[in-house]
Scaffold this active site. Structure first.
Site, PDB file in Angstrom:
ATOM      1  N   GLY A 277      -5.067   3.842   0.762  1.00 15.83           N
ATOM      2  CA  GLY A 277      -4.064   3.054   0.084  1.00 15.83           C
ATOM      3  C   GLY A 277      -4.310   1.561   0.194  1.00 15.83           C
ATOM      4  O   GLY A 277      -5.458   1.110   0.304  1.00 15.83           O
ATOM      5  N   HIS A 278      -3.222   0.805   0.209  1.00 10.29           N
ATOM      6  CA  HIS A 278      -3.285  -0.652   0.167  1.00 10.29           C
ATOM      7  C   HIS A 278      -4.011  -1.226   1.379  1.00 10.29           C
ATOM      8  O   HIS A 278      -4.876  -2.093   1.248  1.00 10.29           O
ATOM      9  CB  HIS A 278      -1.859  -1.205   0.083  1.00 10.29           C
ATOM     10  CG  HIS A 278      -1.769  -2.677  -0.121  1.00 10.29           C
ATOM     11  ND1 HIS A 278      -2.226  -3.306  -1.264  1.00 10.29           N
ATOM     12  CD2 HIS A 278      -1.273  -3.669   0.666  1.00 10.29           C
ATOM     13  CE1 HIS A 278      -2.001  -4.603  -1.184  1.00 10.29           C
ATOM     14  NE2 HIS A 278      -1.435  -4.860  -0.014  1.00 10.29           N
ATOM     15  N   PHE A 279      -3.654  -0.768   2.562  1.00 14.26           N
ATOM     16  CA  PHE A 279      -4.279  -1.246   3.793  1.00 14.26           C
ATOM     17  C   PHE A 279      -5.369  -0.260   4.219  1.00 14.26           C
ATOM     18  O   PHE A 279      -5.261   0.417   5.245  1.00 14.26           O
ATOM     19  CB  PHE A 279      -3.238  -1.442   4.895  1.00 14.26           C
ATOM     20  CG  PHE A 279      -2.361  -2.642   4.688  1.00 14.26           C
ATOM     21  CD1 PHE A 279      -2.858  -3.923   4.871  1.00 14.26           C
ATOM     22  CD2 PHE A 279      -1.045  -2.488   4.294  1.00 14.26           C
ATOM     23  CE1 PHE A 279      -2.060  -5.039   4.670  1.00 14.26           C
ATOM     24  CE2 PHE A 279      -0.230  -3.598   4.095  1.00 14.26           C
ATOM     25  CZ  PHE A 279      -0.747  -4.872   4.283  1.00 14.26           C
TER      26      PHE A 279
END
Length: 294
Positions: free
Chosen positions: A270-272
């Site tokens: 995901g994002h991180f």
């Protein structure tokens, strides 16, 4: 490639006065090694690079600053310091000067995107390569995750600003870390607890809202950066969390239209993405930087 001994590989937690602001940064690696500048995103700090730094510091001098208002850096009053991406970039620029950094390879992630783009556009001859991970460069219509911010940008009212406080809630912070990851049990819950605690300091919530509003002022910077890619064709690595609802794979992949030779890797995360895929991203970086840096 310049190596370093064990003492230099240790991450050190330092701070330095930059134009009256106490700027905290993490640093590791030999002073003479090529510099990798790690630029963090929202709502975190240089802490997001805690596992990446030791995987690079045997070959590189790694510098990861906290922007003003983030991490352990000072929090100047909003009456004396305008929290926008121009000013965050100016602080990072002055930090590099204070640390006698010449050439550097920026790692652009989230808020680090507009900061790193500004640095590259101002100092193109000092940026031999680029690394991108879940970073803005191809703005999309404000829908989905962006919908509330879109209303804030369009109207700029106090009502829309208050509505955008939802991005600062513990649930929203948690979702940024967990959305799109393969196995949520691999993600340390300290991430969103630490972020929430730092945002909870007096006045920091208003700082974050200022910066979230300023995102819409990055349009010209991103347009110039896309032209920069077409004209200068810097060696570029994209290692990005494909399942990110903020900067998904299909948006990140647009860089191939401007720079087809980009080394593009979609990570099942995901994002991180560094939270569950740091070894993979570090390996990609070591291979890439080992080939493109002098």
């Amino acid at each position: 490639m310049n190596g370093t001994d064990g003492a230099n590989r240790v991450t050190r937690y330092r701070s330095i006065d930059v134009a009256g602001i106490d700027v905290a940064y993490r640093e590791a690696g030999a002073p003479q090694a090529p510099v990798v500048l790690l630029l963090h995103g929202f709502p975190t700090s240089s802490r997001m690079f805690r596992d990446l730094i030791p995987r690079l510091s045997d070959r590189y001098r790694v510098i990861a600053p906290d922007y003003p208002g983030f991490g352990h850096s000072g929090v100047p009053d909003r009456a004396n310091f305008a929290y926008n991406f121009d000013n965050l970039t100016a602080v990072v620029e002055r930090l590099l000067d204070r640390l006698d950094v010449g050439a550097f390879t920026p790692y652009l992630m989230d808020f680090g995107g507009p900061v790193g783009c500004r640095l590259a556009l101002k100092y193109p001859d000092r940026v031999p390569a680029l690394v991108m991970q879940n970073a803005p460069l191809y703005p999309e219509p404000p829908q989905g995750w962006w919908e509330t911010l879109g209303r804030y940008w369009k109207e700029g009212t106090g009502e829309r600003r208050d509505e955008s406080r939802s991005y600062l809630s513990l649930d929203s912070l948690r979702d940024q870390y967990l959305h799109g990851v393969r196995d949520g049990s691999l993600i340390d819950p300290d991430n969103w607890i630490v972020d929430a605690a730092l945002i909870g300091r007096p006045g920091v919530d208003e700082i974050m809202l200022d910066l979230l509003y300023d995102i819409h002022n990055n349009t010209a910077t991103f347009s110039a950066m896309r032209q920069f890619l077409r004209d200068r064709r810097p060696p570029t690595l994209v290692a990005t969390g494909a399942n990110d609802e903020i900067f998904p794979e299909e948006v990140m992949r647009k860089i191939l239209n401007d720079l087809p030779e980009t080394e593009f890797h979609a990570i099942d995360s995901g994002h991180f993405a560094l939270e569950d895929s740091c070894p993979d991203i570090a390996d990609l970086m070591r291979d890439f930087l080992g080939r493109v840096l002098p």
